[in-house]
Design a protein around this motif. Structure first.
Motif, PDB file in Angstrom:
ATOM      1  N   SER A 170       0.831  -1.203   0.000  1.00 21.95           N
ATOM      2  CA  SER A 170       0.000   0.000   0.000  1.00 21.95           C
ATOM      3  C   SER A 170       0.868   1.257   0.000  1.00 21.95           C
ATOM      4  O   SER A 170       0.588   2.217  -0.725  1.00 21.95           O
ATOM      5  N   LEU A 171       1.935   1.241   0.781  1.00 21.94           N
ATOM      6  CA  LEU A 171       2.827   2.402   0.859  1.00 21.94           C
ATOM      7  C   LEU A 171       3.497   2.665  -0.486  1.00 21.94           C
ATOM      8  O   LEU A 171       3.629   3.807  -0.926  1.00 21.94           O
ATOM      9  N   LYS A 172       3.900   1.618  -1.158  1.00 21.80           N
ATOM     10  CA  LYS A 172       4.592   1.766  -2.442  1.00 21.80           C
ATOM     11  C   LYS A 172       3.685   2.347  -3.531  1.00 21.80           C
ATOM     12  O   LYS A 172       4.182   2.914  -4.511  1.00 21.80           O
ATOM     13  N   GLU A 173       2.381   2.213  -3.345  1.00 19.82           N
ATOM     14  CA  GLU A 173       1.448   2.757  -4.325  1.00 19.82           C
ATOM     15  C   GLU A 173       1.173   4.245  -4.112  1.00 19.82           C
ATOM     16  O   GLU A 173       0.549   4.891  -4.963  1.00 19.82           O
ATOM     17  N   GLN A 174       1.638   4.778  -3.006  1.00 21.52           N
ATOM     18  CA  GLN A 174       1.417   6.197  -2.722  1.00 21.52           C
ATOM     19  C   GLN A 174       2.349   7.062  -3.571  1.00 21.52           C
ATOM     20  O   GLN A 174       3.452   6.656  -3.915  1.00 21.52           O
ATOM     21  N   ASP A 175       1.877   8.257  -3.901  1.00 23.32           N
ATOM     22  CA  ASP A 175       2.679   9.208  -4.674  1.00 23.32           C
ATOM     23  C   ASP A 175       3.571  10.032  -3.751  1.00 23.32           C
ATOM     24  O   ASP A 175       3.167  10.401  -2.644  1.00 23.32           O
ATOM     25  N   TYR A 176       4.784  10.289  -4.236  1.00 14.82           N
ATOM     26  CA  TYR A 176       5.661  11.229  -3.551  1.00 14.82           C
ATOM     27  C   TYR A 176       6.277  12.132  -4.606  1.00 14.82           C
ATOM     28  O   TYR A 176       6.957  11.657  -5.510  1.00 14.82           O
ATOM     29  N   LEU A 177       5.992  13.420  -4.518  1.00 14.02           N
ATOM     30  CA  LEU A 177       6.416  14.402  -5.530  1.00 14.02           C
ATOM     31  C   LEU A 177       5.943  13.986  -6.921  1.00 14.02           C
ATOM     32  O   LEU A 177       6.659  14.143  -7.911  1.00 14.02           O
ATOM     33  N   GLY A 178       4.732  13.441  -6.991  1.00 10.01           N
ATOM     34  CA  GLY A 178       4.133  13.111  -8.273  1.00 10.01           C
ATOM     35  C   GLY A 178       4.490  11.762  -8.849  1.00 10.01           C
ATOM     36  O   GLY A 178       4.014  11.403  -9.929  1.00 10.01           O
ATOM     37  N   VAL A 179       5.322  10.995  -8.159  1.00 14.73           N
ATOM     38  CA  VAL A 179       5.744   9.678  -8.661  1.00 14.73           C
ATOM     39  C   VAL A 179       5.470   8.636  -7.584  1.00 14.73           C
ATOM     40  O   VAL A 179       5.715   8.870  -6.402  1.00 14.73           O
ATOM     41  N   LYS A 180       4.925   7.481  -7.991  1.00 17.07           N
ATOM     42  CA  LYS A 180       4.664   6.422  -7.019  1.00 17.07           C
ATOM     43  C   LYS A 180       5.968   6.012  -6.347  1.00 17.07           C
ATOM     44  O   LYS A 180       7.017   5.908  -6.996  1.00 17.07           O
ATOM     45  N   ILE A 181       5.892   5.732  -5.073  1.00 14.21           N
ATOM     46  CA  ILE A 181       7.085   5.372  -4.315  1.00 14.21           C
ATOM     47  C   ILE A 181       7.757   4.136  -4.890  1.00 14.21           C
ATOM     48  O   ILE A 181       8.985   4.020  -4.879  1.00 14.21           O
ATOM     49  N   LYS A 182       6.981   3.210  -5.448  1.00 12.38           N
ATOM     50  CA  LYS A 182       7.593   2.001  -6.001  1.00 12.38           C
ATOM     51  C   LYS A 182       8.525   2.329  -7.164  1.00 12.38           C
ATOM     52  O   LYS A 182       9.519   1.618  -7.392  1.00 12.38           O
TER      53      LYS A 182
END
Length: 307
Positions: free
Chosen positions: A236-248
């Motif tokens: 679930s965390l890897k699917e979150q966006d960070y600065l517009g890009v998924k963490i994965k």
């Protein structure tokens, strides 16, 4: 030999006199990222070596969690029933944080904190959690605090949503996984327990209270992320966006850089990553898609400059 059944979560009894404060604090732990602040700024180091500050940052997190929870007393103790209690940090013993009466020494529950640098190439927490289940009180919690830098390769550490689990259940699940997987492989699955006199909640720093595998040449016992208990949370965390890009995708980018020193191979992997992103992005959002690719390209150029 028949393996014991998979352990079950057993939350504290709702009739427990301290259940209300325990539940309030448990819920507050999910909001830690909203309150976390640090003066620590990381810059000027190789992007692939950010994880080396992990031990320093763990200490920062422990201090901050204590400060945050104490500052939110009006939420978890609105009626001032626990005026004599305060969250304190303890070192070199389990757990890291205690809700403790400053005069009597009475402890209501504890919190074990584990930090995880999200962009590590493993793609999962690599810490070891070896406390024996009997040393965990029913209300004790294990909290994993994932972090990332504000500008990805530099800046201030930022917390992401933590993972909160019952400490005893996590320890029991770890042992169950180890014994079951080793048994199925025909390997030694024996787990050595600490001395019985040490198997109680809140052991002192001088009391050995860790479980240890009898046959563990790879030093893998205690890596609970490999036991599968965090799988749903990590995915679930890897699917979150960070600065517009998924963490994965950030993880994939850093892994491409860490696993090879050859620019040609890295560029090949970056190109593959671009294609993977292309296949998952709604092309009707072309502007956003182009921005994501530009951000990845700019980050890659910055990292090349730091190599």
């Amino acid at each position: 030999m028949k393996m014991p059944d998979e352990p079950t979560r057993e939350k504290p009894d709702t009739n427990w006199i301290h259940y209300g404060v325990w539940e309030q604090v448990s819920n507050l732990l999910y909001s830690l990222p909203n309150y976390f602040e640090t003066e620590l700024v990381i810059k000027g180091i190789n992007a692939t070596e950010v994880f080396l500050v992990g031990s320093t940052f763990s200490s920062v997190v422990e201090t901050q969690v204590v400060n945050i929870l104490n500052s939110l007393r009006s939420i978890w103790d609105p009626d001032h029933r626990y005026a004599g209690y305060t969250f304190i940090r303890q070192t070199q013993t389990f757990p890291d944080v205690l809700l403790k009466h400053f005069q009597s020494g009475d402890v209501i529950f504890g919190i074990e904190l584990k930090s995880w640098y999200v962009l590590s190439k493993e793609g999962e927490p690599s810490f070891r959690y070896q406390i024996t289940p009997a040393a965990c009180a029913p209300a004790d919690l294990l909290v994993v605090t994932p972090w990332i830098l504000s500008d990805v390769i530099s800046g201030k550490p930022k917390l992401l949503q933590p993972y909160v689990e019952l400490a005893r259940y996590a320890a029991e699940y770890r042992n169950h996984y180890w014994q079951k997987s080793r048994f199925m492989q025909g390997k030694n699955y024996t787990i050595r327990k600490p001395p019985m006199n040490n198997c109680h909640p809140y052991p002192s720093s001088k009391q050995e209270a860790l479980d240890k595998a009898e046959d563990d040449k790879g030093n893998n016992f205690g890596r609970i992320a490999r036991a599968g208990i965090l799988d749903e949370y990590i995915n679930s965390l890897k699917e979150q966006d960070y600065l517009g890009v998924k963490i994965k995708y950030w993880i994939a980018l850093f892994r491409a850089i860490m696993e090879t020193r050859e620019d040609v191979e890295i560029e090949r992997r970056i190109s593959l990553l671009r294609n993977n992103i292309r296949s998952t992005v709604n092309l009707s959002r072309s502007d956003a898609f182009i921005e994501i690719l530009d951000r990845l390209e700019n980050l890659w150029q910055m990292i090349r400059g730091l190599k």
